[in-house]
Write a protein that holds these residues in place. Structure first.
Motif, PDB file in Angstrom:
ATOM      1  N   SER A   1      23.045  54.777  27.351  1.00 15.68           N
ATOM      2  CA  SER A   1      23.110  55.536  28.538  1.00 15.68           C
ATOM      3  C   SER A   1      23.683  54.826  29.775  1.00 15.68           C
ATOM      4  O   SER A   1      24.249  55.279  30.694  1.00 15.68           O
ATOM      5  CB  SER A   1      21.580  55.955  28.795  1.00 15.68           C
ATOM      6  OG  SER A   1      21.542  56.440  30.091  1.00 15.68           O
ATOM      7  N   GLY A   2      23.296  53.246  29.834  1.00 19.90           N
ATOM      8  CA  GLY A   2      23.875  52.519  30.842  1.00 19.90           C
ATOM      9  C   GLY A   2      25.441  52.335  30.661  1.00 19.90           C
ATOM     10  O   GLY A   2      26.118  52.471  31.655  1.00 19.90           O
TER      11      GLY A   2
ATOM     12  N   GLY B   1      26.949  55.755  31.755  1.00 21.40           N
ATOM     13  CA  GLY B   1      27.042  55.827  33.426  1.00 21.40           C
ATOM     14  C   GLY B   1      28.134  54.960  33.931  1.00 21.40           C
ATOM     15  O   GLY B   1      28.977  55.365  34.847  1.00 21.40           O
ATOM     16  N   TYR B   2      28.330  53.673  33.579  1.00 13.37           N
ATOM     17  CA  TYR B   2      29.147  52.755  33.589  1.00 13.37           C
ATOM     18  C   TYR B   2      30.794  53.388  33.311  1.00 13.37           C
ATOM     19  O   TYR B   2      31.666  53.229  34.338  1.00 13.37           O
ATOM     20  CB  TYR B   2      29.205  51.437  33.117  1.00 13.37           C
ATOM     21  CG  TYR B   2      30.271  50.325  33.396  1.00 13.37           C
ATOM     22  CD1 TYR B   2      30.350  49.770  34.689  1.00 13.37           C
ATOM     23  CD2 TYR B   2      31.153  49.891  32.263  1.00 13.37           C
ATOM     24  CE1 TYR B   2      31.333  48.884  34.891  1.00 13.37           C
ATOM     25  CE2 TYR B   2      32.095  49.285  32.684  1.00 13.37           C
ATOM     26  CZ  TYR B   2      32.341  48.552  33.592  1.00 13.37           C
ATOM     27  OH  TYR B   2      33.174  47.658  34.104  1.00 13.37           O
TER      28      TYR B   2
ATOM     29  N   THR C   1      29.424  52.761  40.963  1.00 11.07           N
ATOM     30  CA  THR C   1      28.131  52.847  41.338  1.00 11.07           C
ATOM     31  C   THR C   1      27.174  52.464  40.100  1.00 11.07           C
ATOM     32  O   THR C   1      25.843  52.256  40.137  1.00 11.07           O
ATOM     33  CB  THR C   1      27.605  54.605  41.416  1.00 11.07           C
ATOM     34  OG1 THR C   1      28.153  55.479  40.463  1.00 11.07           O
ATOM     35  CG2 THR C   1      28.806  54.916  42.754  1.00 11.07           C
ATOM     36  N   HIS C   2      27.773  52.328  38.991  1.00 10.21           N
ATOM     37  CA  HIS C   2      27.020  51.605  37.946  1.00 10.21           C
ATOM     38  C   HIS C   2      27.611  50.587  37.358  1.00 10.21           C
ATOM     39  O   HIS C   2      28.728  50.209  37.205  1.00 10.21           O
ATOM     40  CB  HIS C   2      26.985  53.032  36.760  1.00 10.21           C
ATOM     41  CG  HIS C   2      26.194  54.109  36.965  1.00 10.21           C
ATOM     42  ND1 HIS C   2      26.766  54.952  37.829  1.00 10.21           N
ATOM     43  CD2 HIS C   2      24.972  54.500  36.465  1.00 10.21           C
ATOM     44  CE1 HIS C   2      25.813  55.945  37.914  1.00 10.21           C
ATOM     45  NE2 HIS C   2      24.747  55.560  36.910  1.00 10.21           N
ATOM     46  N   LYS C   3      26.797  49.553  36.947  1.00  8.72           N
ATOM     47  CA  LYS C   3      27.382  48.183  36.548  1.00  8.72           C
ATOM     48  C   LYS C   3      26.956  48.217  34.698  1.00  8.72           C
ATOM     49  O   LYS C   3      26.107  48.878  34.382  1.00  8.72           O
ATOM     50  CB  LYS C   3      26.635  47.071  36.932  1.00  8.72           C
ATOM     51  CG  LYS C   3      25.027  46.843  36.854  1.00  8.72           C
ATOM     52  CD  LYS C   3      24.652  45.511  37.306  1.00  8.72           C
ATOM     53  CE  LYS C   3      23.222  45.180  36.674  1.00  8.72           C
ATOM     54  NZ  LYS C   3      22.773  44.144  36.988  1.00  8.72           N
ATOM     55  N   LYS C   4      28.025  47.515  34.285  1.00 10.78           N
ATOM     56  CA  LYS C   4      27.864  47.340  32.683  1.00 10.78           C
ATOM     57  C   LYS C   4      26.444  46.992  32.728  1.00 10.78           C
ATOM     58  O   LYS C   4      26.077  45.562  32.978  1.00 10.78           O
ATOM     59  CB  LYS C   4      28.874  46.599  31.998  1.00 10.78           C
ATOM     60  CG  LYS C   4      28.864  46.374  30.613  1.00 10.78           C
ATOM     61  CD  LYS C   4      30.125  45.566  30.191  1.00 10.78           C
ATOM     62  CE  LYS C   4      31.292  46.434  30.335  1.00 10.78           C
ATOM     63  NZ  LYS C   4      32.488  45.535  29.699  1.00 10.78           N
ATOM     64  N   PRO C   5      25.703  47.087  31.491  1.00 14.95           N
ATOM     65  CA  PRO C   5      24.449  46.503  31.218  1.00 14.95           C
ATOM     66  C   PRO C   5      24.447  44.976  30.734  1.00 14.95           C
ATOM     67  O   PRO C   5      25.508  44.751  30.418  1.00 14.95           O
ATOM     68  CB  PRO C   5      23.971  47.487  30.085  1.00 14.95           C
ATOM     69  CG  PRO C   5      24.670  48.613  30.153  1.00 14.95           C
ATOM     70  CD  PRO C   5      25.942  48.360  30.580  1.00 14.95           C
TER      71      PRO C   5
END
Length: 217
Positions: A38-39, A42-43, A49-53
């Motif tokens: 999911s992360g 989003g990235y 607006t999203h960072k890599k987990p």
């Protein structure tokens, strides 16, 4: 601190180790990877607006520094050149049935047996015509690369993300690499596998356009 565990087996006098994915929080269930996927989705869709987990970043560093994967590369080199694999990397969309037959023969002749329990990732979108498991299947050690290939044609189309575990009673052969930043396709961490048949679905989750499956084969 998480330590890597190695399992050993022999092929033609060469010992190959299993590369574990514990740094990703893997515990043998599909559920343990869903937050990571999911992360990464989003990235990929909105990197501003999203960072890599964080666990993926740490895992990617472990791919680059792994002594286990260095051994994989050394073993790969000892098995000779793999011209069909390199052609597949450059022009897989143009492969016909005869090309795939030659590729499979190359895997059988020069491929390495994967360790029992080795986990691989694969991402495909609805426009990917090479989701036929009777042909050689392109997988990766990197969940980020799997998500990238699943979403490279858009994020509003049916998409499948596979977590594939090599079962304890199989003898699966694969051609690996090359890995690293200084070689063509090195960042793909590709493992081209000859499964011969579709692995068994152990778990499945579907959310919107995304279907996640844990396979074993």
């Amino acid at each position: 601190m998480i330590l890597f565990n190695f399992s050993y087996f022999q092929i033609e006098g060469i010992f190959i180790d299993k590369f574990d994915i514990d740094l990703l929080g893997w515990n043998g269930s599909l559920e343990s990877c869903l937050d990571l996927f999911s992360g990464l989705i989003g990235y990929h869709i909105a990197p501003n607006t999203h960072k890599k987990p964080d666990e993926c970043i740490k895992f990617e560093e472990s791919l680059k520094s792994s002594k286990v994967l260095n051994k994989w590369q050394e073993s790969k080199g000892s098995h000779g050149e793999t011209p069909m694999f390199h052609l597949f990397q450059r022009a897989y969309r143009n492969f016909n049935a005869n090309d795939f037959n030659k590729l499979d023969m190359e895997i059988q002749e020069k491929g390495l047996l994967l360790a029992k329990g080795q986990v691989l990732f694969r991402g495909v979108c609805s426009e990917n015509e090479n989701d036929d498991w009777t042909k050689p299947v392109s997988t990766t050690l990197s969940p980020y690369i799997a998500i990238y290939h699943a979403l490279k044609n858009g994020n509003t189309k049916p998409t499948k993300i596979y977590v594939i575990e090599v079962s304890v009673d199989s003898s699966v052969k694969a051609i690996i690499g090359p890995f690293g930043d200084n070689v063509d396709f090195g960042q793909e961490y590709e493992v081209l596998v000859s499964f011969k048949r579709r692995p068994i679905v152990i778990e499945e989750r579907t959310t919107g356009y995304f279907t996640f499956q844990l396979l074993r084969g």
